[in-house]
Motif scaffolding. Structure first.
Motif, PDB file in Angstrom:
ATOM      1  N   SER A  42       0.837  -1.211   0.000  1.00  0.00           N
ATOM      2  CA  SER A  42       0.000   0.000   0.000  1.00  0.00           C
ATOM      3  C   SER A  42       0.868   1.256   0.000  1.00  0.00           C
ATOM      4  N   LEU A  43       2.016   1.213   0.655  1.00  0.00           N
ATOM      5  CA  LEU A  43       2.937   2.357   0.628  1.00  0.00           C
ATOM      6  C   LEU A  43       3.580   2.509  -0.745  1.00  0.00           C
ATOM      7  N   SER A  44       3.872   1.396  -1.388  1.00  0.00           N
ATOM      8  CA  SER A  44       4.465   1.429  -2.727  1.00  0.00           C
ATOM      9  C   SER A  44       3.530   2.117  -3.707  1.00  0.00           C
ATOM     10  N   ALA A  45       2.229   1.951  -3.500  1.00  0.00           N
ATOM     11  CA  ALA A  45       1.245   2.600  -4.365  1.00  0.00           C
ATOM     12  C   ALA A  45       1.317   4.121  -4.218  1.00  0.00           C
ATOM     13  N   LYS A  46       1.902   4.598  -3.125  1.00  0.00           N
ATOM     14  CA  LYS A  46       2.058   6.040  -2.897  1.00  0.00           C
ATOM     15  C   LYS A  46       3.430   6.519  -3.375  1.00  0.00           C
ATOM     16  N   GLN A  47       4.041   5.717  -4.217  1.00  0.00           N
ATOM     17  CA  GLN A  47       5.329   6.055  -4.841  1.00  0.00           C
ATOM     18  C   GLN A  47       6.508   6.052  -3.863  1.00  0.00           C
ATOM     19  N   ILE A  48       6.389   5.335  -2.747  1.00  0.00           N
ATOM     20  CA  ILE A  48       7.527   5.149  -1.835  1.00  0.00           C
ATOM     21  C   ILE A  48       8.203   3.859  -2.280  1.00  0.00           C
ATOM     22  N   THR A  49       9.445   3.960  -2.725  1.00  0.00           N
ATOM     23  CA  THR A  49      10.109   2.782  -3.296  1.00  0.00           C
ATOM     24  C   THR A  49      11.349   2.340  -2.531  1.00  0.00           C
ATOM     25  N   ASP A  50      11.908   3.197  -1.714  1.00  0.00           N
ATOM     26  CA  ASP A  50      13.107   2.836  -0.962  1.00  0.00           C
ATOM     27  C   ASP A  50      12.752   1.783   0.090  1.00  0.00           C
ATOM     28  N   ARG A  51      13.424   0.631   0.050  1.00  0.00           N
ATOM     29  CA  ARG A  51      13.104  -0.469   0.982  1.00  0.00           C
ATOM     30  C   ARG A  51      13.270  -0.062   2.434  1.00  0.00           C
ATOM     31  N   PHE A  52      14.325   0.688   2.735  1.00  0.00           N
ATOM     32  CA  PHE A  52      14.561   1.108   4.115  1.00  0.00           C
ATOM     33  C   PHE A  52      13.416   2.006   4.595  1.00  0.00           C
ATOM     34  N   THR A  53      12.979   2.916   3.751  1.00  0.00           N
ATOM     35  CA  THR A  53      11.868   3.799   4.104  1.00  0.00           C
ATOM     36  C   THR A  53      10.579   3.005   4.274  1.00  0.00           C
ATOM     37  N   LEU A  54      10.323   2.060   3.368  1.00  0.00           N
ATOM     38  CA  LEU A  54       9.134   1.210   3.478  1.00  0.00           C
ATOM     39  C   LEU A  54       9.119   0.449   4.796  1.00  0.00           C
ATOM     40  N   MET A  55      10.254  -0.161   5.147  1.00  0.00           N
ATOM     41  CA  MET A  55      10.326  -0.921   6.394  1.00  0.00           C
ATOM     42  C   MET A  55      10.186   0.005   7.603  1.00  0.00           C
ATOM     43  N   GLY A  56      10.731   1.213   7.502  1.00  0.00           N
ATOM     44  CA  GLY A  56      10.603   2.172   8.592  1.00  0.00           C
ATOM     45  C   GLY A  56       9.156   2.548   8.854  1.00  0.00           C
ATOM     46  N   TYR A  57       8.430   2.878   7.769  1.00  0.00           N
ATOM     47  CA  TYR A  57       7.013   3.201   7.920  1.00  0.00           C
ATOM     48  C   TYR A  57       6.224   2.010   8.455  1.00  0.00           C
ATOM     49  N   ALA A  58       6.527   0.823   7.967  1.00  0.00           N
ATOM     50  CA  ALA A  58       5.842  -0.380   8.452  1.00  0.00           C
ATOM     51  C   ALA A  58       6.125  -0.582   9.941  1.00  0.00           C
ATOM     52  N   LEU A  59       7.368  -0.401  10.341  1.00  0.00           N
ATOM     53  CA  LEU A  59       7.741  -0.551  11.749  1.00  0.00           C
ATOM     54  C   LEU A  59       6.979   0.434  12.623  1.00  0.00           C
ATOM     55  N   ILE A  60       6.926   1.684  12.188  1.00  0.00           N
ATOM     56  CA  ILE A  60       6.193   2.699  12.955  1.00  0.00           C
ATOM     57  C   ILE A  60       4.716   2.316  13.053  1.00  0.00           C
ATOM     58  N   ASN A  61       4.119   1.931  11.933  1.00  0.00           N
ATOM     59  CA  ASN A  61       2.701   1.559  11.912  1.00  0.00           C
ATOM     60  C   ASN A  61       2.402   0.415  12.881  1.00  0.00           C
ATOM     61  N   PHE A  62       3.196  -0.640  12.812  1.00  0.00           N
ATOM     62  CA  PHE A  62       2.915  -1.799  13.659  1.00  0.00           C
ATOM     63  C   PHE A  62       3.275  -1.540  15.125  1.00  0.00           C
ATOM     64  N   ALA A  63       4.264  -0.704  15.384  1.00  0.00           N
ATOM     65  CA  ALA A  63       4.605  -0.352  16.770  1.00  0.00           C
ATOM     66  C   ALA A  63       3.483   0.463  17.400  1.00  0.00           C
ATOM     67  N   ILE A  64       2.893   1.362  16.622  1.00  0.00           N
ATOM     68  CA  ILE A  64       1.772   2.155  17.134  1.00  0.00           C
ATOM     69  C   ILE A  64       0.589   1.246  17.446  1.00  0.00           C
ATOM     70  N   LYS A  65       0.273   0.331  16.548  1.00  0.00           N
ATOM     71  CA  LYS A  65      -0.842  -0.596  16.787  1.00  0.00           C
ATOM     72  C   LYS A  65      -0.577  -1.456  18.020  1.00  0.00           C
ATOM     73  N   GLU A  66       0.646  -1.956  18.158  1.00  0.00           N
ATOM     74  CA  GLU A  66       0.985  -2.799  19.309  1.00  0.00           C
ATOM     75  C   GLU A  66       0.886  -2.007  20.602  1.00  0.00           C
ATOM     76  N   THR A  67       1.364  -0.766  20.593  1.00  0.00           N
ATOM     77  CA  THR A  67       1.294   0.083  21.780  1.00  0.00           C
ATOM     78  C   THR A  67      -0.156   0.358  22.162  1.00  0.00           C
ATOM     79  N   TYR A  68      -0.964   0.693  21.169  1.00  0.00           N
ATOM     80  CA  TYR A  68      -2.384   0.948  21.411  1.00  0.00           C
ATOM     81  C   TYR A  68      -3.068  -0.280  22.011  1.00  0.00           C
ATOM     82  N   LEU A  69      -2.833  -1.446  21.409  1.00  0.00           N
ATOM     83  CA  LEU A  69      -3.469  -2.666  21.902  1.00  0.00           C
ATOM     84  C   LEU A  69      -2.991  -3.045  23.302  1.00  0.00           C
ATOM     85  N   THR A  70      -1.704  -2.816  23.585  1.00  0.00           N
ATOM     86  CA  THR A  70      -1.175  -3.103  24.917  1.00  0.00           C
ATOM     87  C   THR A  70      -1.837  -2.210  25.959  1.00  0.00           C
ATOM     88  N   GLU A  71      -1.955  -0.916  25.642  1.00  0.00           N
ATOM     89  CA  GLU A  71      -2.596   0.010  26.582  1.00  0.00           C
ATOM     90  C   GLU A  71      -4.072  -0.311  26.755  1.00  0.00           C
TER      91      GLU A  71
END
Length: 102
Positions: A42-71
């Protein structure tokens, strides 16, 4: 002796990650791999192609979800604990009243 482990490779943003896991956890890891891949797609569809950037955004997204669910789980656990305590008190009062009536 520890449980037997299984070697698997997950592919995140075309990057292989070799892991040693318990066999019964493989489905969980595969589902996680799939979710990450879908998010990265879904990020690639927004023209983000750098693998490091893609993984960074994915990490942030899943960390936020995990933090929310833990709280949220912490709140639910405390709420449940308080409700059980109140229920216990009501039950104790009813039992005490029944004993006094006898």
């Amino acid at each position: 002796m520890g449980k037997e482990r299984k070697s698997i490779t997950l592919y995140i943003a075309q990057q292989p990650f070799k892991l040693s896991i318990l066999p019964e956890q493989e489905e969980l890891y595969r589902k996680a791999e799939n979710k990450i891949s879908q998010y990265i797609k879904s990020l690639s569809a927004k023209q983000i192609t750098d693998r490091f950037t893609l993984m960074g955004y994915a990490l942030i997204n899943f960390a936020i979800k995990e933090t929310y669910l833990t709280e949220k789980q912490h709140y639910i656990d405390n709420d449940l604990k308080n409700n059980l305590k109140n229920l216990h008190n009501v039950l104790q009062n009813v039992l005490t009243e029944m004993e006094n009536e006898e």
